[in-house]
Design an enzyme around this catalytic site. Structure first.
Site, PDB file in Angstrom:
ATOM      1  N   TYR A 263      -6.702   1.191 -10.428  1.00 58.54           N
ATOM      2  CA  TYR A 263      -6.343   2.566 -10.094  1.00 58.54           C
ATOM      3  C   TYR A 263      -7.209   3.569 -10.863  1.00 58.54           C
ATOM      4  CZ  TYR A 263      -3.202   6.658  -9.713  1.00 58.54           C
ATOM      5  OH  TYR A 263      -2.668   7.903  -9.495  1.00 58.54           O
TER       6      TYR A 263
ATOM      7  N   GLN B   8      -6.100   7.784  -3.717  1.00 58.60           N
ATOM      8  CA  GLN B   8      -5.692   6.482  -4.221  1.00 58.60           C
ATOM      9  C   GLN B   8      -4.184   6.281  -4.129  1.00 58.60           C
ATOM     10  OE1 GLN B   8      -7.705   4.150  -4.799  1.00 58.60           O
ATOM     11  NE2 GLN B   8      -6.174   2.648  -5.433  1.00 58.60           N
ATOM     12  N   GLU B   9      -3.412   7.347  -4.333  1.00 50.59           N
ATOM     13  CA  GLU B   9      -1.954   7.234  -4.345  1.00 50.59           C
ATOM     14  C   GLU B   9      -1.375   6.987  -2.963  1.00 50.59           C
ATOM     15  OE1 GLU B   9       0.537   7.095  -6.321  1.00 50.59           O
ATOM     16  OE2 GLU B   9      -0.308   7.526  -8.286  1.00 50.59           O
ATOM     17  N   SER B  10      -1.751   7.807  -1.997  1.00 54.18           N
ATOM     18  CA  SER B  10      -1.056   7.786  -0.710  1.00 54.18           C
ATOM     19  C   SER B  10      -1.974   7.728   0.495  1.00 54.18           C
ATOM     20  CB  SER B  10      -0.174   9.029  -0.573  1.00 54.18           C
ATOM     21  OG  SER B  10      -0.990  10.192  -0.464  1.00 54.18           O
TER      22      SER B  10
END
Length: 662
Positions: A618, A511-513
């Site tokens: 998120y 999800q972050e990168s």
């Protein structure tokens, strides 16, 4: 001599690439540095430098980007023939259609309807609302407008948040022709003011009540002062201005707006106006997690008067209050489009099952849950579990054949995209990749084509395009493309050393990168786990990482260590709640400490009530990812609900272990 070499060698590099060499196999091509310089010049609006550099990249595989930047930077002064030449030279490319989009907007702003009408049919993306509104204006002027054109115009206009030229001008034309009602225009003003976009609201008021602009300016500047200077709301204009003023006040102080509405203005307004305002006040209050929100929404006497966004927050406030009857009524009042969101399907089903449901309610709930149940997302997984099943992953399909991979590899758009990403033009590469996969013959790539394109990206380790492309297949699902595990040994080893579930770490990285090594956010977070420099320094001290310097955060292993350790510290800080820890990782720990106060809630209800849309999305995606990665790693069925638990205030008798968590 240098210019001569560039002219000779750059076409050779481009040619080699297009006939078979993959981007990863090529050394840095001659002209790549020039392209990077041109990108910076474009961002700075340096037209002179762009024109000077363009000849150096003629023949380069990314020449379409260079030519686009050079012409786009001076489009306001360009001649129509220059635009026509560009569109012909780069026909079929993303850059051709993007420039066509830009030129159509300019032609519309100039009211050059003849040139617009001649060019518009070739616009392949057809995804610009302003362009569509200009087209509707032309049809209205020419007398060829369809019966449903006003409704289409309103859909586009209402969806635009900021002040615009295309749809605002079209709305004025349709209103003058009697094809839009005053209420249609005032609704746009309300929507814009509710979204804190007074400029867009002003454009609407200018259409329907131009003489009221001074009053609008006064209420936009100080709604309290405006309302205090008015004793009555007699007549349509005064009522609408009072509604706008109360709506603007509600954005900052919903309780005061509610008090004024209740004590003075409600009797003077129509039922629809009162409902709208109670919906706006309730939404603002719900976003503050105020216990008053459910009461404000209870003042609404007809849910049909509320927007989908208001109804979404009415649902969330009702979930916090345990009011399943209101959950059911709010979700049923949403538009058909809003009800496509699995969240509202799921909560409608749960509301039907609350209390002592009838057999028909059970049957309806079962149908709703079955319609969304699966592994794909947060609510899909919860629905599957509510139907009594564990979460399992589908078997892998037949892999892309050699012929399918070769077709993807030779696709010029995909090649340009991968080349751009490889040399550092990630934004440009991503846009061209998405265009190529979305617009194949205007219908999008078929599943097998998407599967092959995703595999091409996976093999180039362009993980974000691998994931996003595979995510779009409809009937064929390759979970190992959708949930890849690069750096497998490093992630599992570091997670084991730190004592945290590697599936949780993988779920967060995805999800972050999207596993982009050089990812960097606008606020300075870096690497796979998007760690902020201050957070990295604090975490390094806490875990005793000797000799750490901020520059090390871009190192893959160090980034994994720091990110996983911080996630574990957040998990400990929040009593093992994966939902709270994920929220803290995204928004910082201070806000989740506030958001956890109030009633003890099912973590799914708590997550749905997170006030920030980015963090709300998120948390749900990280937890859903975690379940799927756990299934991949273990090979066993999984449970999302077992990872959720409940969320509520911290026990006052227990100290907070990491109060200084940044």
């Amino acid at each position: 001599m240098l210019r001569y070499l560039l002219k000779i060698l750059t076409p050779l590099v481009a040619s080699a690439m297009l006939v078979g060499a993959t981007p990863a196999a090529l050394a840095q091509g001659v002209g790549d540095d020039v392209l990077l310089d041109m990108q910076q010049a474009f961002r700075k609006g340096d037209k002179r430098r762009l024109s000077a550099l363009l000849p150096a990249v003629r023949g380069h595989v990314l020449e379409p980007w260079a030519a686009y930047w050079e012409l786009r930077a001076r489009l306001n002064e360009a001649q129509p023939q220059e635009v026509a030449d560009f569109l012909a030279r780069y026909a079929g490319t993303y850059q051709e259609d993007r420039l066509r989009n830009d030129w159509l907007l300019l032609l519309g702003a100039r009211r050059d309807w003849a040139s617009f009408a001649a060019l518009h049919p070739q616009f392949r993306m057809n995804d610009d609302r302003e362009v569509r509104c200009h087209a509707l204006t032309i049809a209205q002027i020419e007398g060829t407008s369809t019966q449903d054109a006003p409704a289409e115009l309103l859909r586009n206009w209402y969806a635009l948040r900021d002040a615009d030229d295309g749809c605002s001008y079209a709305a004025g034309q349709f209103y003058t022709a009697g094809r839009l009602e005053p209420d249609d225009i005032w609704r746009k003003a309300r929507l814009a003011m509710d979204a804190n976009r007074p400029g867009a609201a002003r454009r609407a008021v200018e259409i329907v009540a131009p003489d009221a602009l001074p009053q609008f300016a006064a209420l936009a500047d100080s709604p309290a002062k405006f309302l205090a200077s008015r004793a009555t709301a007699l007549g349509k204009l005064r009522k609408e201005l009072v509604v706008l003023a109360l709506g603007r006040m509600a954005a900052n102080d919903p309780d005061t707006a509610a008090s004024l509405l209740d004590s003075k203005w409600a009797p003077q307004l129509t039922r629809e106006e009162r409902n709208w305002l109670w919906g706006a006040i309730g939404r603002q209050s719900a976003q503050k997690l105020s216990p008053e929100a459910a009461g404000y929404f209870a003042r609404v006497t007809r849910d049909a008067d509320l927007t989908d966004d208001m109804l979404a927050w009415k649902t969330r406030a009702a979930l916090r209050a345990g009011d399943w009857k209101s959950v059911l009524s709010a979700t049923r009042a949403m538009s058909a489009e809003a009800r496509q969101d699995p969240a509202w399907t799921y909560w409608q089903a749960r509301a039907l099952l609350a209390g002592r449901p009838t057999e028909s309610a059970r049957a309806e709930a079962g149908q709703l849950l079955a319609g969304i149940a699966g592994f794909r997302g947060f609510y899909e997984q919860l629905a599957l579990e509510d139907l009594g099943q564990r979460i399992t992953l589908p078997p892998r399909p037949e892999p892309a054949t050699a012929a399918e991979l070769e077709a993807a590899r030779r696709n010029p758009g995909l090649q340009r995209a991968l080349y751009a990403i490889r040399i550092g033009l990630r934004s440009e590469g991503v846009r061209e990749w998405n265009y190529t996969t979305n617009l194949h013959d205007k219908g999008g790539m078929a599943d097998r084509e998407l599967l092959a394109a995703a595999e091409l990206a996976c093999r180039q380790q362009v993980w974000d395009r691998c994931i996003n492309t595979s995510d779009r297949t409809r009937d064929i699902v390759d979970v190992e493309q959708r949930f890849p595990m690069p750096f497998h040994d490093a992630v599992l080893r570091r997670a084991g050393d730190i004592g945290i579930d590697p599936a949780y770490v993988y779920g967060l990285i995805r999800q972050e990168s999207r596993f982009v090594m050089d990812a960097r956010s606008g606020v300075g977070a870096s690497g796979l786990m998007q760690v902020m420099p201050a957070t990295a320094r604090w975490t390094a001290r806490r875990i005793g990482l000797a000799g750490f310097s901020p520059e090390q955060i871009t190192d893959r292993d160090t980034n994994i260590v720091i990110g996983a350790a911080y996630l574990k510290l957040a998990l400990d800080d929040f009593d093992g709640s994966m939902a709270l820890a994920a929220a803290a990782y995204n928004a910082g720990p201070g806000l989740p400490r506030v958001w956890r106060n109030g009633p003890v809630l099912d973590a799914a209800i708590w997550a749905e009530n997170v006030p920030f849309a980015e963090t709300r999305d998120y948390v749900k995606k990280v937890l859903s990812n975690t379940v799927n990665y756990a299934a991949l790693i273990s090979g066993q069925p999984q449970s999302l609900r077992a990872r959720l638990g409940t969320v509520g205030p911290r026990d006052a008798a227990r100290p907070e272990p990491n109060r200084d968590l940044p």
